[in-house]
Design a protein around this motif. Structure first.
Motif, PDB file in Angstrom:
ATOM      1  N   THR A 105      15.735   6.936  -5.101  1.00 12.13           N
ATOM      2  CA  THR A 105      16.124   5.664  -4.908  1.00 12.13           C
ATOM      3  C   THR A 105      15.817   4.740  -5.776  1.00 12.13           C
ATOM      4  N   MET A 106      14.266   4.658  -5.529  1.00 11.13           N
ATOM      5  CA  MET A 106      13.455   3.643  -6.231  1.00 11.13           C
ATOM      6  C   MET A 106      13.338   3.923  -7.725  1.00 11.13           C
ATOM      7  N   HIS A 107      13.453   5.240  -8.051  1.00 13.26           N
ATOM      8  CA  HIS A 107      13.485   5.629  -9.252  1.00 13.26           C
ATOM      9  C   HIS A 107      14.968   5.042  -9.991  1.00 13.26           C
ATOM     10  N   ASP A 108      16.004   5.435  -9.475  1.00 17.84           N
ATOM     11  CA  ASP A 108      17.310   4.785 -10.037  1.00 17.84           C
ATOM     12  C   ASP A 108      17.318   3.223 -10.260  1.00 17.84           C
ATOM     13  N   ILE A 109      16.371   2.519  -9.117  1.00 17.93           N
ATOM     14  CA  ILE A 109      16.462   1.118  -9.469  1.00 17.93           C
ATOM     15  C   ILE A 109      15.218   0.815 -10.444  1.00 17.93           C
ATOM     16  N   PHE A 132       1.880  -4.137  -7.274  1.00 19.07           N
ATOM     17  CA  PHE A 132       3.268  -4.068  -7.186  1.00 19.07           C
ATOM     18  C   PHE A 132       4.004  -3.601  -8.462  1.00 19.07           C
ATOM     19  N   ILE A 133       3.594  -4.178  -9.318  1.00 19.61           N
ATOM     20  CA  ILE A 133       4.067  -4.003 -10.892  1.00 19.61           C
ATOM     21  C   ILE A 133       3.762  -2.459 -11.162  1.00 19.61           C
ATOM     22  N   MET A 134       2.431  -2.154 -11.012  1.00 17.25           N
ATOM     23  CA  MET A 134       2.159  -0.585 -11.298  1.00 17.25           C
ATOM     24  C   MET A 134       2.986   0.343 -10.418  1.00 17.25           C
ATOM     25  N   LEU A 181       0.894  -1.136  -0.126  1.00 18.37           N
ATOM     26  CA  LEU A 181      -0.076   0.028  -0.059  1.00 18.37           C
ATOM     27  C   LEU A 181       0.771   1.219  -0.155  1.00 18.37           C
ATOM     28  N   THR A 182       1.833   1.396   0.509  1.00 19.90           N
ATOM     29  CA  THR A 182       2.809   2.559   0.847  1.00 19.90           C
ATOM     30  C   THR A 182       3.547   2.599  -0.697  1.00 19.90           C
ATOM     31  N   ASN A 183       4.068   1.724  -1.222  1.00 16.15           N
ATOM     32  CA  ASN A 183       4.503   1.874  -2.611  1.00 16.15           C
ATOM     33  C   ASN A 183       3.500   2.315  -3.682  1.00 16.15           C
ATOM     34  N   TYR A 184       2.221   1.719  -3.428  1.00 18.93           N
ATOM     35  CA  TYR A 184       1.385   1.866  -4.552  1.00 18.93           C
ATOM     36  C   TYR A 184       0.875   3.598  -4.311  1.00 18.93           C
ATOM     37  N   GLU A 185       1.257   4.071  -3.208  1.00 17.14           N
ATOM     38  CA  GLU A 185       1.078   5.658  -3.213  1.00 17.14           C
ATOM     39  C   GLU A 185       2.058   6.381  -4.368  1.00 17.14           C
ATOM     40  N   ALA A 186       2.780   5.703  -5.059  1.00 19.59           N
ATOM     41  CA  ALA A 186       3.851   6.193  -5.890  1.00 19.59           C
ATOM     42  C   ALA A 186       3.028   6.493  -7.289  1.00 19.59           C
ATOM     43  N   THR A 187       2.005   5.486  -7.161  1.00 19.14           N
ATOM     44  CA  THR A 187       0.959   5.731  -8.688  1.00 19.14           C
ATOM     45  C   THR A 187       0.340   7.186  -8.560  1.00 19.14           C
ATOM     46  N   LYS A 188       0.404   7.711  -7.390  1.00 16.88           N
ATOM     47  CA  LYS A 188      -0.376   9.232  -7.251  1.00 16.88           C
ATOM     48  C   LYS A 188       0.649  10.146  -7.168  1.00 16.88           C
ATOM     49  N   ALA A 222       5.334   3.148 -11.792  1.00 14.04           N
ATOM     50  CA  ALA A 222       5.301   4.579 -11.410  1.00 14.04           C
ATOM     51  C   ALA A 222       6.694   5.222 -10.997  1.00 14.04           C
ATOM     52  N   PHE A 223       7.373   4.491 -10.409  1.00 15.74           N
ATOM     53  CA  PHE A 223       8.811   4.865  -9.956  1.00 15.74           C
ATOM     54  C   PHE A 223       9.708   5.152 -11.182  1.00 15.74           C
TER      55      PHE A 223
END
Length: 217
Positions: free
Chosen positions: A132-136, A195-197, A28-35, A201-202
């Motif tokens: 960091t997640m963007h670089d990954i 998770f893939i979404m 749920l935390t990482n899914y916030e990246a879609t916003k 997003a990142f």
């Protein structure tokens, strides 16, 4: 082990309650990246603003996760498929549960090293985890590894819930177990997609620059 029954019960229980909760929270935390970056950073800061967050992490996540992972590797090493007892489909699921457990263990250890440990060492600020997640995510090879990792973790959790319900005597008949398989495999698909979404997003360029968290929590 003379007390292997109890060790297995603890392993099963920890995989559902604290470890499963951690996986859902992470999803749920990482899914916030879609916003967008602001929503993601805001969620990160809210989590790290919880009272006694370090104690909660150690007692509620890291120690149960360590036990579940280490004993799970032992179970995977000892496991033997049994087609005659479980049938072809369930035997394959049994095998996949062990394989995805090993993959998940390696993936989570690597992911924690790249993110949480770097924050603890002061190399990355909480607000910079999006970058960091963007670089990954923008590295095609690592992105592929992350997809394999999150899909494995999602399967291991959902199929593990099926096994938990059987071993704890909640789904006792073939019909209940069949419906349980459908429900948890459907959840596996939903979790994998989310998770893939999040990973996709990142990859957005907006995560490559610093962002200020919004207030509101």
């Amino acid at each position: 082990m003379g007390n292997s029954y109890y060790f297995r019960k603890i392993h099963s229980l920890l995989g559902v309650i604290p470890v499963g909760f951690f996986l859902i929270e992470h999803l749920l935390t990482n899914y916030e990246a879609t916003k967008g970056p602001a929503a993601f950073v805001d969620q990160i800061n809210w989590l790290n603003g919880l009272p006694l967050v370090l104690l909660l992490e150690i007692v509620g996540i890291w120690l149960p996760l360590l036990y579940h992972a280490v004993y799970g590797l032992y179970v995977a090493y000892q496991a033997r498929n049994n087609v005659s007892s479980y049938g072809y489909f369930r035997n394959q699921m049994f095998m996949l549960q062990r394989v995805t457990g090993v993959i998940t263990f390696l993936f989570v250890a690597w992911h924690l090293f790249e993110t949480r440990l770097q924050v603890a060492l002061g190399n990355v600020a909480h607000e910079d985890l999006g970058r960091t997640m963007h670089d990954i995510a923008t590295n095609p090879v690592i992105f592929t590894i992350y997809v394999i990792g999150v899909v494995s973790a999602s399967f291991h959790f959902c199929n593990g819930i099926w096994s938990f319900l059987v071993s704890w005597g909640i789904t006792v008949g073939p019909r209940a177990q069949r419906y349980s398989s459908i429900v948890w495999m459907a959840l596996f698909v939903v979790m994998s997609v989310m998770f893939i979404m999040s990973l996709v997003a990142f990859t957005g360029s907006e995560f490559s620059v610093p962002v200020e968290a919004h207030s509101g929590h």
